[in-house]
Design an enzyme around this catalytic site. Structure first.
Site, PDB file in Angstrom:
ATOM      1  N   ARG A   1       0.800  -1.219   0.000  1.00 33.87           N
ATOM      2  CA  ARG A   1       0.000   0.000   0.000  1.00 33.87           C
ATOM      3  C   ARG A   1       0.836   1.272   0.000  1.00 33.87           C
ATOM      4  NH1 ARG A   1      -2.718  -3.966   1.697  1.00 33.87           N
ATOM      5  NH2 ARG A   1      -0.730  -4.475   2.640  1.00 33.87           N
ATOM      6  N   THR A   2       1.795   1.348   0.908  1.00 34.16           N
ATOM      7  CA  THR A   2       2.512   2.619   1.066  1.00 34.16           C
ATOM      8  C   THR A   2       3.331   2.917  -0.179  1.00 34.16           C
ATOM      9  OG1 THR A   2       2.621   2.061   3.397  1.00 34.16           O
ATOM     10  CG2 THR A   2       3.937   3.929   2.680  1.00 34.16           C
TER      11      THR A   2
ATOM     12  N   ARG B   1      11.217   3.694   4.021  1.00 36.32           N
ATOM     13  CA  ARG B   1      10.757   2.677   4.993  1.00 36.32           C
ATOM     14  C   ARG B   1      11.967   1.837   5.373  1.00 36.32           C
ATOM     15  NH1 ARG B   1       5.593  -1.199   4.705  1.00 36.32           N
ATOM     16  NH2 ARG B   1       4.687   0.808   5.263  1.00 36.32           N
TER      17      ARG B   1
HETATM   18  N1   CP Z   1      -0.461  -0.187   5.861  1.00 36.49           N
HETATM   19  C1   CP Z   1       0.759  -0.347   5.306  1.00 36.49           C
HETATM   20  O1   CP Z   1       1.743   0.315   5.677  1.00 36.49           O
HETATM   21  O2   CP Z   1       0.786  -1.313   4.346  1.00 36.49           O
HETATM   22  P1   CP Z   1       2.080  -1.742   3.523  1.00 36.49           P
HETATM   23  O3   CP Z   1       3.035  -2.394   4.507  1.00 36.49           O
HETATM   24  O4   CP Z   1       1.593  -2.694   2.485  1.00 36.49           O
HETATM   25  O5   CP Z   1       2.699  -0.515   2.948  1.00 36.49           O
END
Ligand code: CP
Length: 309
Positions: free
Chosen positions: A53-54, A103
């Site tokens: 998502r991010t 990240r």
């Molecule tokens: N909610 C979230 O951070 O999802 P991802 O780890 O898929 O980015």
């Protein structure tokens, strides 16, 4: 919002949050009108941990603003594998981009990275630390569905390692909300988070069972147990599967209850809940695009105006 980097939700005042959410709502109303707004700008995506998502919503957000993205790719395919440090990686990618998204599995890594870059840097999750852009889209979703005034919010699951929880709890202190935290004792809020909430005068209660508090909730924010952060797999196995909700549980909830989850889920929310009017977690994930568009727009706007001075 006039800040160079977004590292923690504790940086955000109510005014900052509302400015991002208001712009996100404007974008959501007519996304095509924002195409071309940042033509020529480049966003660097540096993900040292998995993400769906991010990573994808930042990528989409930048492209919908008319910009482009460059992606470091996986750790395995980058020079991190050859031993390149985080500081060197960020110094290099800064030279290719107008803003950076990072990240990393280590708490504090995003803050450290800001010492090496001049372009705006956004923390997209640092270990068990913070995930402030998730919080912004969580607040956007809450505001749309339940409001952020005089509401009762339950936050359930892994409160110890869940960075989305730490960010959300801090940001909610800006609003008139009651926060209930539900977890096994071994996964309760870290002392530092509890202390900060107390210092902010937040209305907080902690529980080991959802049963007693569910009927009072306007929002239930469920989180995954963060298996990858447990130093001992046996400790994970002791709590795995302990916190799950299904449609039987929801019979005791308000009809208007909003159920949220930052995703990915494992088994915390039974798939049958997806079909109920309570389920807002896919809408929540989709809100990542307008909210991240709004944030990028504001950060790039600030960076441009600072360059002009
Ligand atoms: N909610 C979230 O951070 O999802 P991802 O780890 O898929 O980015």
């Amino acid at each position: 919002m006039r800040q160079d980097h977004l590292i923690s939700a504790t940086q955000l005042s109510r005014e900052d949050i509302e400015a991002v959410l208001d712009r996100a709502a404007e974008i959501d109303g007519d996304m095509d009108a924002w195409q071309g707004r940042h033509a020529g700008s480049v966003l660097g995506l540096c993900f040292f941990e998995p993400s769906t998502r991010t990573r994808m919503s930042f990528d989409t957000a930048m492209k919908r603003l008319g910009g482009r993205t460059i992606d470091m790719g996986s750790v395995e395919s980058s020079s991190v594998k050859k031993g390149e440090t985080l500081a060197d990686t960020m110094r290099v990618v800064e030279g290719y981009a107008d803003a950076l998204v990072l990240r990393h599995p280590l708490e504090g890594s995003a803050k450290m990275a800001t010492e090496f870059v001049d372009v705006p840097l956004v923390n997209a999750g640092d270990g068990a630390g913070q995930h402030p852009t998730q919080t912004l889209l969580d607040l956007y979703t809450m505001r749309e569905n339940a409001g952020l005034n005089d509401v009762t919010i339950g936050i359930m699951g892994d409160l110890k390692y869940g960075r989305t929880v730490h960010s959300l709890a801090a940001a909610l202190t800006n609003f008139d909300v009651r926060q209930h935290f539900i977890s096994p004792e071994s996964l309760s809020l870290p002392r530092s988070v509890r202390y900060d909430l107390h210092e902010e005068g937040a209305q907080v209660r902690e529980h080991t069972s959802l049963t007693e508090v569910l009927p009072d909730l306007d929002v239930l924010y469920v989180t995954r147990i963060q298996r990858e952060r447990f130093p001992d797999e046996n400790e994970y196995l002791k709590v795995a599967g302990e916190y799950q909700i299904d449609t039987d549980d929801l019979e005791r909830a308000k009809e208007s209850l909003t159920v949220m989850h930052p995703l990915p889920r494992v088994d915390e929310i039974a798939p049958e809940v997806d079909e109920t009017s309570h389920a807002k977690y896919f809408e929540q994930a989709h809100n990542g695009v307008p909210v991240r568009m709004a944030l990028l727009d504001m950060l790039l706007e600030n960076a441009t105006s600072e360059d002009d001075q």
